[in-house]
Design a protein around this motif. Structure first.
Motif, PDB file in Angstrom:
ATOM      1  N   PHE A  62     -55.786  13.781 -43.102  1.00 21.67           N
ATOM      2  CA  PHE A  62     -55.673  14.986 -43.932  1.00 21.67           C
ATOM      3  C   PHE A  62     -54.232  15.141 -44.416  1.00 21.67           C
ATOM      4  O   PHE A  62     -53.976  15.359 -45.599  1.00 21.67           O
ATOM      5  CB  PHE A  62     -56.125  16.212 -43.132  1.00 21.67           C
ATOM      6  N   PHE A  63     -53.273  15.004 -43.501  1.00 25.75           N
ATOM      7  CA  PHE A  63     -51.854  15.115 -43.868  1.00 25.75           C
ATOM      8  C   PHE A  63     -51.442  14.020 -44.842  1.00 25.75           C
ATOM      9  O   PHE A  63     -50.706  14.261 -45.792  1.00 25.75           O
ATOM     10  CB  PHE A  63     -50.970  15.045 -42.625  1.00 25.75           C
ATOM     11  N   LYS A  64     -51.934  12.807 -44.594  1.00 23.56           N
ATOM     12  CA  LYS A  64     -51.585  11.682 -45.462  1.00 23.56           C
ATOM     13  C   LYS A  64     -52.076  11.912 -46.887  1.00 23.56           C
ATOM     14  O   LYS A  64     -51.482  11.429 -47.839  1.00 23.56           O
ATOM     15  CB  LYS A  64     -52.141  10.383 -44.888  1.00 23.56           C
ATOM     16  N   GLY A  65     -53.146  12.668 -47.033  1.00 27.61           N
ATOM     17  CA  GLY A  65     -53.681  13.003 -48.353  1.00 27.61           C
ATOM     18  C   GLY A  65     -52.691  13.780 -49.213  1.00 27.61           C
ATOM     19  O   GLY A  65     -52.804  13.800 -50.441  1.00 27.61           O
ATOM     20  N   PHE A  66     -51.712  14.402 -48.597  1.00 26.20           N
ATOM     21  CA  PHE A  66     -50.667  15.128 -49.323  1.00 26.20           C
ATOM     22  C   PHE A  66     -49.443  14.252 -49.576  1.00 26.20           C
ATOM     23  O   PHE A  66     -48.450  14.707 -50.116  1.00 26.20           O
ATOM     24  CB  PHE A  66     -50.223  16.374 -48.535  1.00 26.20           C
ATOM     25  N   GLY A  67     -49.527  13.002 -49.141  1.00 29.26           N
ATOM     26  CA  GLY A  67     -48.392  12.091 -49.307  1.00 29.26           C
ATOM     27  C   GLY A  67     -47.472  12.057 -48.102  1.00 29.26           C
ATOM     28  O   GLY A  67     -46.361  11.551 -48.176  1.00 29.26           O
ATOM     29  N   ALA A  68     -47.938  12.601 -46.985  1.00 29.49           N
ATOM     30  CA  ALA A  68     -47.121  12.615 -45.768  1.00 29.49           C
ATOM     31  C   ALA A  68     -46.781  11.190 -45.340  1.00 29.49           C
ATOM     32  O   ALA A  68     -47.590  10.274 -45.475  1.00 29.49           O
ATOM     33  CB  ALA A  68     -47.860  13.324 -44.639  1.00 29.49           C
ATOM     34  N   ILE A  69     -45.590  11.016 -44.831  1.00 29.58           N
ATOM     35  CA  ILE A  69     -45.118   9.731 -44.339  1.00 29.58           C
ATOM     36  C   ILE A  69     -45.054   9.807 -42.821  1.00 29.58           C
ATOM     37  O   ILE A  69     -44.463  10.735 -42.261  1.00 29.58           O
ATOM     38  CB  ILE A  69     -43.733   9.391 -44.916  1.00 29.58           C
ATOM     39  N   ASN A  70     -45.659   8.831 -42.156  1.00 29.28           N
ATOM     40  CA  ASN A  70     -45.664   8.816 -40.698  1.00 29.28           C
ATOM     41  C   ASN A  70     -44.264   8.523 -40.161  1.00 29.28           C
ATOM     42  O   ASN A  70     -43.628   7.559 -40.553  1.00 29.28           O
ATOM     43  CB  ASN A  70     -46.650   7.764 -40.190  1.00 29.28           C
ATOM     44  N   GLN A  71     -43.786   9.368 -39.286  1.00 33.35           N
ATOM     45  CA  GLN A  71     -42.481   9.198 -38.652  1.00 33.35           C
ATOM     46  C   GLN A  71     -42.721   9.089 -37.156  1.00 33.35           C
ATOM     47  O   GLN A  71     -43.190  10.035 -36.527  1.00 33.35           O
ATOM     48  CB  GLN A  71     -41.584  10.410 -38.956  1.00 33.35           C
ATOM     49  N   GLN A  72     -42.427   7.924 -36.582  1.00 30.48           N
ATOM     50  CA  GLN A  72     -42.643   7.708 -35.160  1.00 30.48           C
ATOM     51  C   GLN A  72     -41.547   8.391 -34.337  1.00 30.48           C
ATOM     52  O   GLN A  72     -40.375   8.316 -34.685  1.00 30.48           O
ATOM     53  CB  GLN A  72     -42.635   6.212 -34.840  1.00 30.48           C
ATOM     54  N   PHE A  73     -41.962   9.026 -33.260  1.00 32.39           N
ATOM     55  CA  PHE A  73     -41.037   9.598 -32.301  1.00 32.39           C
ATOM     56  C   PHE A  73     -41.396   9.031 -30.942  1.00 32.39           C
ATOM     57  O   PHE A  73     -42.566   8.895 -30.602  1.00 32.39           O
ATOM     58  CB  PHE A  73     -41.143  11.132 -32.269  1.00 32.39           C
ATOM     59  N   PHE A  74     -40.406   8.687 -30.193  1.00 34.11           N
ATOM     60  CA  PHE A  74     -40.632   8.094 -28.887  1.00 34.11           C
ATOM     61  C   PHE A  74     -40.404   9.136 -27.801  1.00 34.11           C
ATOM     62  O   PHE A  74     -39.565  10.011 -27.929  1.00 34.11           O
ATOM     63  CB  PHE A  74     -39.718   6.888 -28.688  1.00 34.11           C
TER      64      PHE A  74
END
Length: 91
Positions: A62-74
């Motif tokens: 759903f978020f990606k549908g807005f153009g969201a970019i995945n940001q990994q956090f450790f």
């Protein structure tokens, strides 16, 4: 009221938190419309819309549908196995 969310505003970031939709809101994509409106109203500004992410694949999509970019956090965890924990005796 069929959908709402809370947003935290700072100088260059809008953080999306606490979304809620009832059955009617889900059926008419009310949350999509709310987020889309916020993004459109801030499109000309140097501002980040922070979705805060999700491990749930459907929500992430759903978020990606807005153009969201995945940001990994450790995550850093302190590992202290039970066999290493004990009283230290001085001899």
């Amino acid at each position: 009221l069929i959908a709402a969310f809370c947003a935290l505003y700072s100088s260059n970031r809008i953080t999306y938190i606490l979304p809620a939709s009832n059955k009617e809101g889900k059926s008419c994509s009310a949350m999509f419309q709310l987020i889309d409106t916020v993004i459109k109203n801030n499109a000309e500004k140097e501002i980040i819309f922070d979705f805060e992410g999700s491990r749930n694949e459907g929500i992430a999509r759903f978020f990606k549908g807005f153009g969201a970019i995945n940001q990994q956090f450790f995550i850093i965890k302190r590992l202290r196995p039970a066999f290493l924990i004990g009283k230290i005796s001085s001899k």
